[in-house]
Design a protein around this motif. Sequence first.
Motif, PDB file in Angstrom:
ATOM      1  N   SER A 102      15.788  -1.336 -33.818  1.00  0.00           N
ATOM      2  CA  SER A 102      16.727  -0.586 -32.995  1.00  0.00           C
ATOM      3  C   SER A 102      18.124  -1.117 -33.275  1.00  0.00           C
ATOM      4  O   SER A 102      18.374  -2.320 -33.126  1.00  0.00           O
ATOM      5  CB  SER A 102      16.406  -0.759 -31.497  1.00  0.00           C
ATOM      6  OG  SER A 102      15.217  -0.099 -31.156  1.00  0.00           O
ATOM      7  N   LEU A 104      22.068  -0.770 -32.301  1.00  0.00           N
ATOM      8  CA  LEU A 104      22.950  -0.268 -31.257  1.00  0.00           C
ATOM      9  C   LEU A 104      24.398  -0.544 -31.615  1.00  0.00           C
ATOM     10  O   LEU A 104      24.743  -1.635 -32.086  1.00  0.00           O
ATOM     11  CB  LEU A 104      22.628  -0.936 -29.922  1.00  0.00           C
ATOM     12  CG  LEU A 104      21.175  -0.857 -29.451  1.00  0.00           C
ATOM     13  CD1 LEU A 104      20.997  -1.626 -28.150  1.00  0.00           C
ATOM     14  CD2 LEU A 104      20.728   0.589 -29.280  1.00  0.00           C
ATOM     15  N   ASP A 136      22.717   4.280 -29.644  1.00  0.00           N
ATOM     16  CA  ASP A 136      21.585   3.940 -30.504  1.00  0.00           C
ATOM     17  C   ASP A 136      21.694   4.774 -31.783  1.00  0.00           C
ATOM     18  O   ASP A 136      21.598   6.001 -31.744  1.00  0.00           O
ATOM     19  CB  ASP A 136      20.271   4.240 -29.778  1.00  0.00           C
ATOM     20  CG  ASP A 136      19.046   3.716 -30.530  1.00  0.00           C
ATOM     21  OD1 ASP A 136      19.103   3.580 -31.772  1.00  0.00           O
ATOM     22  OD2 ASP A 136      18.030   3.445 -29.869  1.00  0.00           O
TER      23      ASP A 136
END
Length: 219
Positions: A102, A104, A136
């Motif tokens: 992930s 960000l 994101d």
Amino acid sequence: MNRISLDGEWAFAVGDTCRFTGDKILLPGSMVTRGKGDAVTDKTIWTGSTYDSTYYFSPAMAPFREKGNIKYPFFLTPGTHYVGNAWYERDVFIPAGYAGKSVLLHLERPHIESQLWVNGVLVGADSSLVAPHIYDISDVMRPGYNNTLRVRVYNGVDNVCVGPDSHSVTDQTQGNWNGIAGYMYLEARPKLHVADMQIFPDVATKSIKVRMEFSQDLS
């Protein structure tokens, strides 16, 4: 390396349509601190209300309405002023090791509304004055390559319900600037991570309640 700083030089443009013509700006920072925007004159349209109009016709104020000596008695008088859309763009290399994570993008304080595009794809929008704008970009980034980040910042108050003459935006206090202040960075996290955590203490029972939200459903 879990964080990539986005501080530095960005391509810069203003207007409703994004057209970069070679102008640059250093971020983090505001248009005012970087000398961008329109020169302040006695025709400048301020965000704050004008409760005393004598400045505009009083002979005593005439010297302070002259070009090069503009001074307002009830507003901060910045060197430049701009209300509208500003565009910021730069390329950043995202390591191949970020694949499957992930990722960000954190912007501590855009003023006021922001929109983000990555590689030409609109990621989303935010408008908080009190919390960072976090995006994101996991699904649109290209690990192992340069990625183009484009941020639109709009500092008009028509979409932000802060009330008339709010100190958070008006010219009597901090000024209605356009730009991005504070930290700016990309952060890589495992796909499964704590997205939010809140702690609620109870003095009477000498206990605490912890509420956690994960990035993925664990059920």
